[in-house]
Design a protein around this motif. Structure first.
Motif, mmCIF file in Angstrom:
data_model
loop_
_atom_site.group_PDB
_atom_site.id
_atom_site.type_symbol
_atom_site.label_atom_id
_atom_site.label_comp_id
_atom_site.label_asym_id
_atom_site.label_seq_id
_atom_site.Cartn_x
_atom_site.Cartn_y
_atom_site.Cartn_z
ATOM 1 N N ALA A 133 10.471 -6.990 -1.327
ATOM 2 C CA ALA A 133 10.061 -5.883 -2.186
ATOM 3 C C ALA A 133 10.755 -5.965 -3.540
ATOM 4 O O ALA A 133 10.139 -5.733 -4.594
ATOM 5 N N GLY A 134 12.052 -6.307 -3.536
ATOM 6 C CA GLY A 134 12.755 -6.479 -4.803
ATOM 7 C C GLY A 134 12.185 -7.622 -5.605
ATOM 8 O O GLY A 134 12.031 -7.529 -6.832
ATOM 9 N N PHE A 135 11.840 -8.712 -4.927
ATOM 10 C CA PHE A 135 11.247 -9.870 -5.612
ATOM 11 C C PHE A 135 9.935 -9.493 -6.280
ATOM 12 O O PHE A 135 9.613 -9.976 -7.376
ATOM 13 N N LEU A 136 9.171 -8.613 -5.647
ATOM 14 C CA LEU A 136 7.883 -8.199 -6.191
ATOM 15 C C LEU A 136 7.996 -7.069 -7.209
ATOM 16 O O LEU A 136 6.983 -6.643 -7.767
ATOM 17 N N GLY A 137 9.217 -6.578 -7.432
ATOM 18 C CA GLY A 137 9.407 -5.521 -8.416
ATOM 19 C C GLY A 137 9.190 -4.127 -7.887
ATOM 20 O O GLY A 137 9.051 -3.185 -8.666
ATOM 21 N N LEU A 138 9.149 -3.961 -6.547
ATOM 22 C CA LEU A 138 9.006 -2.644 -5.951
ATOM 23 C C LEU A 138 10.380 -1.976 -5.867
ATOM 24 O O LEU A 138 11.401 -2.609 -6.062
ATOM 25 N N GLY A 139 10.412 -0.705 -5.542
ATOM 26 C CA GLY A 139 11.684 0.001 -5.489
ATOM 27 C C GLY A 139 12.145 0.388 -6.882
ATOM 28 O O GLY A 139 11.347 0.524 -7.816
ATOM 29 N N ALA A 140 13.464 0.577 -7.035
ATOM 30 C CA ALA A 140 14.010 0.993 -8.327
ATOM 31 C C ALA A 140 13.643 -0.021 -9.407
ATOM 32 O O ALA A 140 13.844 -1.217 -9.228
ATOM 33 N N LEU A 186 0.825 -1.209 0.000
ATOM 34 C CA LEU A 186 0.000 0.000 0.000
ATOM 35 C C LEU A 186 0.858 1.257 0.000
ATOM 36 O O LEU A 186 0.595 2.211 -0.750
ATOM 37 N N LEU A 187 1.878 1.280 0.850
ATOM 38 C CA LEU A 187 2.732 2.458 0.934
ATOM 39 C C LEU A 187 3.591 2.622 -0.315
ATOM 40 O O LEU A 187 3.783 3.728 -0.809
ATOM 41 N N ALA A 188 4.109 1.512 -0.840
ATOM 42 C CA ALA A 188 4.960 1.586 -2.018
ATOM 43 C C ALA A 188 4.172 1.985 -3.264
ATOM 44 O O ALA A 188 4.732 2.576 -4.192
ATOM 45 N N ALA A 189 2.870 1.668 -3.289
ATOM 46 C CA ALA A 189 2.052 2.007 -4.452
ATOM 47 C C ALA A 189 1.899 3.513 -4.624
ATOM 48 O O ALA A 189 1.617 3.993 -5.729
ATOM 49 N N GLY A 190 2.081 4.273 -3.523
ATOM 50 C CA GLY A 190 1.941 5.731 -3.622
ATOM 51 C C GLY A 190 2.996 6.368 -4.505
ATOM 52 O O GLY A 190 2.712 7.320 -5.234
ATOM 53 N N ARG A 191 4.218 5.823 -4.464
ATOM 54 C CA ARG A 191 5.315 6.341 -5.294
ATOM 55 C C ARG A 191 6.120 5.165 -5.814
ATOM 56 O O ARG A 191 7.188 4.850 -5.299
ATOM 57 N N PRO A 192 5.611 4.490 -6.845
ATOM 58 C CA PRO A 192 6.299 3.295 -7.357
ATOM 59 C C PRO A 192 7.686 3.625 -7.880
ATOM 60 O O PRO A 192 7.914 4.672 -8.492
ATOM 61 N N ASP A 234 10.330 4.254 -6.106
ATOM 62 C CA ASP A 234 11.042 5.201 -5.246
ATOM 63 C C ASP A 234 11.655 4.440 -4.072
ATOM 64 O O ASP A 234 10.941 3.915 -3.213
ATOM 65 N N ASP A 235 12.979 4.383 -4.017
ATOM 66 C CA ASP A 235 13.653 3.673 -2.924
ATOM 67 C C ASP A 235 13.407 4.341 -1.582
ATOM 68 O O ASP A 235 13.357 3.669 -0.540
ATOM 69 N N LEU A 236 13.263 5.692 -1.580
ATOM 70 C CA LEU A 236 13.001 6.392 -0.316
ATOM 71 C C LEU A 236 11.637 5.997 0.249
ATOM 72 O O LEU A 236 11.490 5.827 1.464
ATOM 73 N N MET A 237 10.655 5.832 -0.621
ATOM 74 C CA MET A 237 9.348 5.389 -0.159
ATOM 75 C C MET A 237 9.420 3.961 0.382
ATOM 76 O O MET A 237 8.754 3.617 1.359
ATOM 77 N N MET A 238 10.259 3.131 -0.253
ATOM 78 C CA MET A 238 10.438 1.776 0.254
ATOM 79 C C MET A 238 11.032 1.805 1.662
ATOM 80 O O MET A 238 10.635 1.030 2.538
ATOM 81 N N LEU A 239 11.996 2.693 1.889
ATOM 82 C CA LEU A 239 12.592 2.842 3.217
ATOM 83 C C LEU A 239 11.527 3.239 4.233
ATOM 84 O O LEU A 239 11.467 2.687 5.343
#
Length: 270
Positions: free
Chosen positions: A203-210, A118-124, A126-131
């Motif tokens: 998150a990396g496995f799911l394709g989130l972050g960079a 949910l949080l990562a979806a706001g700014r796909p 974005d590593d800072l959002m992942m943090l």
């Protein structure tokens, strides 16, 4: 500490250094196609190539830095938040202590992975959002652990005497609480680091972050799973680095937890 313990501790340090310094090592481009897809290990390509013909070693060198920095950043921020809120609510009474706990209970009721998505979806991408997302997932547990440790200290005779003398909250925190929960706080931070590492890899496995083609150990496992029988190292190598890092840190946490006399969930006996 036994030889096996030293080996695991050395493994954690080696993996962490490789993750941090990897992008500056002369190991080639992580995005250039340098060989046929899923080529097995051979001269010039010690771990072969991945699904797109990129060098696995180069991908490994560039894939751990973001994961490790996210885990470290989330650990520091989550531990600071947990220490601040946990100690204050542990010493406090009434509504002022209950309200923050109810908010955190509501946050912890959400599954960790769902909250992360949910949080990562706001700014796909974005590593800072992942943090930020990984930190938010870890804070409720940190607060509960530190709060209970604080309450145990607050119930001791010397802490009760300090309160009876009229010592202020900050004075009691500095002189009575913090020195007596320091080892527990360090051990709890270690648990947070392991959880943050696992969440960052997930998150990396799911394709989130960079986004791709940026290298990420978690994403490497997913990208190359289809070619596991042709070049298993493209999957096993990044998975092994994540496991060694987490297992080695678990060993260190056990040592700290044993010294603190605290039994922490999620640790294993060396």
């Amino acid at each position: 500490m036994r030889a096996g313990s030293w080996l695991l501790c050395g493994g954690a340090v080696a993996v962490a250094l490789f993750a941090l310094a990897g992008p500056w090592l002369p190991l080639g481009s992580p995005t250039a196609q340098v060989a046929p897809p899923l080529m097995p290990p051979g001269p010039g390509h010690q771990l072969g190539s991945d699904l797109l013909g990129r060098d696995v070693v180069a991908r490994l060198a560039h894939g751990g830095q973001a994961l490790l920095l996210q885990a470290l950043g989330a650990t520091v921020l989550g531990s600071l938040a947990g220490l601040t809120i946990g100690t204050l609510t542990g010493l406090g009474t009434g509504r002022a202590a209950r309200v923050p706990l109810r908010v955190l209970d509501a946050l912890s009721a959400l599954p960790s992975l769902l909250l992360l998505l949910l949080l990562a979806a706001g700014r796909p991408g974005d590593d800072l959002m992942m943090l930020t997302a990984i930190t938010a997932v870890s804070v409720p547990f940190s607060v509960r652990m530190i709060r209970e440790a604080t309450r145990r200290v607050a119930g001791t005779a010397y802490a009760t005497a300090a309160r009876a003398r009229g010592d202020g909250v900050w004075h009691r925190l500095r002189h009575d609480v913090l020195p007596n929960i320091a080892e527990t706080a360090w051990a709890e931070a270690g648990v947070r680091f392991i959880a943050a590492t696992q969440l960052s890899a997930t998150a990396g496995f799911l394709g989130l972050g960079a986004p791709a083609p940026a290298a990420n150990w978690g994403r490497m496992v997913r990208e190359n799973a289809a070619g596991l029988t042709m070049n298993p190292w493209a999957v096993l190598a990044p998975a092994a680095l994540i496991v060694v890092l987490a297992l080695s840190c678990t060993l260190l946490i056990d040592r700290v937890a044993t010294r603190a006399g605290t039994e922490l969930p999620g640790s294993v006996t060396a």
